[in-house]
Scaffold this motif. Structure first.
Motif, PDB file in Angstrom:
ATOM      1  N   THR A   1       0.816  -1.216   0.000  1.00 37.45           N
ATOM      2  CA  THR A   1       0.000   0.000   0.000  1.00 37.45           C
ATOM      3  C   THR A   1       0.849   1.265   0.000  1.00 37.45           C
ATOM      4  O   THR A   1       0.483   2.255  -0.625  1.00 37.45           O
ATOM      5  CB  THR A   1      -0.929   0.031   1.229  1.00 37.45           C
ATOM      6  OG1 THR A   1      -0.148  -0.095   2.425  1.00 37.45           O
ATOM      7  CG2 THR A   1      -1.942  -1.103   1.160  1.00 37.45           C
ATOM      8  N   THR A   2       1.960   1.247   0.715  1.00 36.60           N
ATOM      9  CA  THR A   2       2.801   2.449   0.772  1.00 36.60           C
ATOM     10  C   THR A   2       4.259   2.049   0.575  1.00 36.60           C
ATOM     11  O   THR A   2       4.679   1.771  -0.539  1.00 36.60           O
ATOM     12  CB  THR A   2       2.604   3.183   2.117  1.00 36.60           C
ATOM     13  OG1 THR A   2       2.748   2.252   3.196  1.00 36.60           O
ATOM     14  CG2 THR A   2       1.218   3.813   2.199  1.00 36.60           C
ATOM     15  N   SER A   3       5.019   2.005   1.640  1.00 30.14           N
ATOM     16  CA  SER A   3       6.448   1.715   1.511  1.00 30.14           C
ATOM     17  C   SER A   3       6.779   0.248   1.676  1.00 30.14           C
ATOM     18  O   SER A   3       7.853  -0.196   1.297  1.00 30.14           O
ATOM     19  CB  SER A   3       7.244   2.530   2.549  1.00 30.14           C
ATOM     20  OG  SER A   3       6.801   2.215   3.861  1.00 30.14           O
ATOM     21  N   SER A   4       5.892  -0.522   2.270  1.00 31.34           N
ATOM     22  CA  SER A   4       6.125  -1.952   2.448  1.00 31.34           C
ATOM     23  C   SER A   4       4.799  -2.681   2.351  1.00 31.34           C
ATOM     24  O   SER A   4       3.735  -2.068   2.380  1.00 31.34           O
ATOM     25  CB  SER A   4       6.800  -2.232   3.792  1.00 31.34           C
ATOM     26  OG  SER A   4       5.987  -1.780   4.860  1.00 31.34           O
ATOM     27  N   GLY A   5       4.876  -4.019   2.240  1.00 28.57           N
ATOM     28  CA  GLY A   5       3.654  -4.759   2.011  1.00 28.57           C
ATOM     29  C   GLY A   5       3.521  -5.965   2.913  1.00 28.57           C
ATOM     30  O   GLY A   5       4.177  -6.063   3.949  1.00 28.57           O
ATOM     31  N   ALA A   6       2.647  -6.905   2.495  1.00 26.89           N
ATOM     32  CA  ALA A   6       2.378  -8.088   3.307  1.00 26.89           C
ATOM     33  C   ALA A   6       1.950  -9.229   2.403  1.00 26.89           C
ATOM     34  O   ALA A   6       1.316  -9.021   1.360  1.00 26.89           O
ATOM     35  CB  ALA A   6       1.292  -7.795   4.337  1.00 26.89           C
ATOM     36  N   TYR A   7       2.314 -10.459   2.839  1.00 25.48           N
ATOM     37  CA  TYR A   7       1.800 -11.672   2.212  1.00 25.48           C
ATOM     38  C   TYR A   7       0.483 -12.045   2.883  1.00 25.48           C
ATOM     39  O   TYR A   7       0.362 -12.017   4.114  1.00 25.48           O
ATOM     40  CB  TYR A   7       2.788 -12.831   2.373  1.00 25.48           C
ATOM     41  CG  TYR A   7       4.019 -12.726   1.505  1.00 25.48           C
ATOM     42  CD1 TYR A   7       3.980 -13.124   0.171  1.00 25.48           C
ATOM     43  CD2 TYR A   7       5.210 -12.235   2.020  1.00 25.48           C
ATOM     44  CE1 TYR A   7       5.115 -13.042  -0.629  1.00 25.48           C
ATOM     45  CE2 TYR A   7       6.350 -12.152   1.224  1.00 25.48           C
ATOM     46  CZ  TYR A   7       6.296 -12.554  -0.107  1.00 25.48           C
ATOM     47  OH  TYR A   7       7.409 -12.465  -0.897  1.00 25.48           O
TER      48      TYR A   7
END
Length: 499
Positions: free
Chosen positions: A360-366
């Motif tokens: 979404t912004t600077s980092s994400g998720a699995y």
């Protein structure tokens, strides 16, 4: 682990084929623009009606470009005649980005569209003397009210339609009592306007500006209608209003702003909407001056990315990534999202499930998205790897032994390939090595990626041919399956005893 439900659209499952996300290049954009204004002014000596319009359609590589357009304006004196009964049909035709109206009743002056809580628009403004078809650029999301305003001397007579995207044509047979009016032109001129392009920035506030009126709006994530289907969307909306009321004067003014950005496969932008609507109603009943002023102004710009991919949803949900809500939609073309989709892959957790990585912004998720719209976060873990030989079925194989820290969540990890050959992945179970379903591991960016409901130890066995029918059942789902089987067996035994 129990999958969490945040938002579900109950549509039949249709998972995408095995795929990895790939960002496409920015193509040319198709831009449609329309602006209408309509003003009725009444004084004791005369009635004045004025309408204005401007349009353009263009292809561009950026919506931030300035554009100079011509704005046509026409002014009329309104000559009011006797009350007259007009009988005829009014037909409405709705398409994804436009509405056309055919009216056998004359004196149509305005067409408004109102979807409460989202948008207001002047679809068309002008004046008709006979049976006429008018058309305007427009957008609405679910259900809207279409208001046809017929000039009735010093006011308007309204005819309304409730419209939706499930029906394209509407018709009414009417008898409308109106003051017959004739218009005498008093002025016609053109203005040249400069339109400053704007483009929303996802997961950021939006600042609006209209004739010196400024407003800010936070974003909302949703699913919105776009060209025949519903896709992930971000919506910015704000309102500025003013009110002045005295014994002699009543002033009501409002400006509404709405911006929507629509997203398709891999989180690509498939289109956007920019809409501004203003309304001013002013009356002054004094000893010398009596005046009523009724004015509407609306502008709308729709941008279409003709090469972006989007499709009908089979599963939809909303997840939180770094505190930001992200709409995720599974389609037969891939994964759509308000977030950027960097990876998606079909895995097996009892049944087909989609593994995604969203940012979404600077980092994400699995995250894993299940067929019913529920989801689970996936922990990315750092493995420790050693290389050894193991024997399976009397044959020795080079094997990477992978150890990870135990986790209560599903896990994903990656390992550099030890050999460039066919491999299979096993995990250490309570009764020995268990082969993972081949869907649950794959090669990405030159590394072996493994997804699983975790164990402590994994084995990547090189030279071993994966079982084509391998099927991995999540340990968390095993108990409910056993209970269901026992229940079916008990019911069957009881049914046999009753015979």
């Amino acid at each position: 682990m129990r999958p969490k439900m945040l938002l579900l659209i109950p549509i039949l499952l249709s998972l995408p084929t095995l795929a990895l996300a790939a960002n496409s290049s920015s193509p040319s954009l198709y831009v449609m623009y329309q602006q209408y204004s309509s003003t009725l002014q009444i004084t004791p000596s005369h009635i004045t009606y004025k309408y204005s319009s401007s349009f353009y359609n263009t292809t561009t590589s950026s919506t931030n470009d300035e554009r100079t357009i011509k704005y046509n304006s026409n002014s009329f004196n309104v000559n009011v005649g006797p009350l007259t009964n007009y009988t005829g049909k009014v037909s409405v035709n709705v398409s994804p980005f436009s509405i056309s109206i055919t009216s056998q009743i004359p004196q149509l002056a305005r067409v408004l569209l109102i979807e409460p809580g989202l948008i207001e628009e002047v679809v068309w403004a002008g004046f008709t003397n006979t049976t006429t078809t008018v058309k305007g650029l427009t957008y609405f999301n679910n259900t809207a009210t279409l208001v046809l305003q017929f000039l009735n001397g010093s006011n308007f007579a309204n005819i309304t339609f409730t419209i939706s995207h499930t029906q394209t044509t509407y018709q009414k047979a009417l008898t409308l009592l109106l003051h017959k009016v004739n218009l005498t032109m008093t002025g016609e001129y053109q203005l040249t306007l400069t339109i400053q392009g704007t483009q929303p920035q996802r997961y950021s506030k939006m600042e609006f500006n209209y004739e010196g009126i400024r407003a800010q709006a936070p974003y909302n994530t949703s699913i919105a209608y776009y060209n025949g289907t519903y896709v992930p969307a971000m919506i910015w909306s704000s309102k500025a209003s003013g009110l002045l009321a005295t014994e002699l004067t009543n002033l009501q003014g409002i400006v509404e702003f709405t911006d929507i950005e629509f997203f398709g496969v891999n989180g690509s932008v498939v289109g956007s909407l920019d809409n501004t609507f203003s309304s001013i109603y002013f009356t002054h009943q004094g000893f010398i001056l009596n005046i009523t002023y009724n004015s509407l102004n609306s502008r709308i710009k729709i941008v279409i990315n003709p090469n972006a991919e989007y499709a009908k949803a089979s599963v939809a949900t909303t997840v939180l990534v770094n505190g930001n809500p992200a709409v995720v939609v599974i389609t037969d073309q891939g994964v759509e999202s308000t977030a950027t989709v960097n990876l998606y892959h079909k895995v097996m957790v009892f049944g087909p499930t989609t593994l995604i990585y969203v940012n979404t912004t600077s980092s994400g998720a699995y995250i894993t998205i299940f067929p019913n719209g529920s989801y689970e976060y996936v922990s990315q873990v750092e493995p420790s790897v050693t290389v050894s030989n193991i024997t399976l079925g009397g044959k020795t194989y080079t094997t990477q032994i992978v150890n990870i820290n135990n986790s209560s969540n599903y896990v994903i990890f990656n390992v550099s390939m030890a050999k460039n050959e066919t491999f299979a992945v096993f995990k250490q179970g309570s009764n020995g090595m268990v082969e993972l379903n081949p869907n649950n591991y794959f090669i990405y960016n030159g590394k072996i990626v493994v997804f699983d409901d975790p164990s402590m130890t994994y084995y990547i066995v090189y030279g071993y041919q994966p079982s084509s029918q391998s099927f991995s059942i999540s340990s968390n789902l095993l108990l409910p399956i056993i209970i269901a089987i026992v229940f079916i067996v008990v019911v069957a035994i009881l049914a046999l005893r009753r015979r």
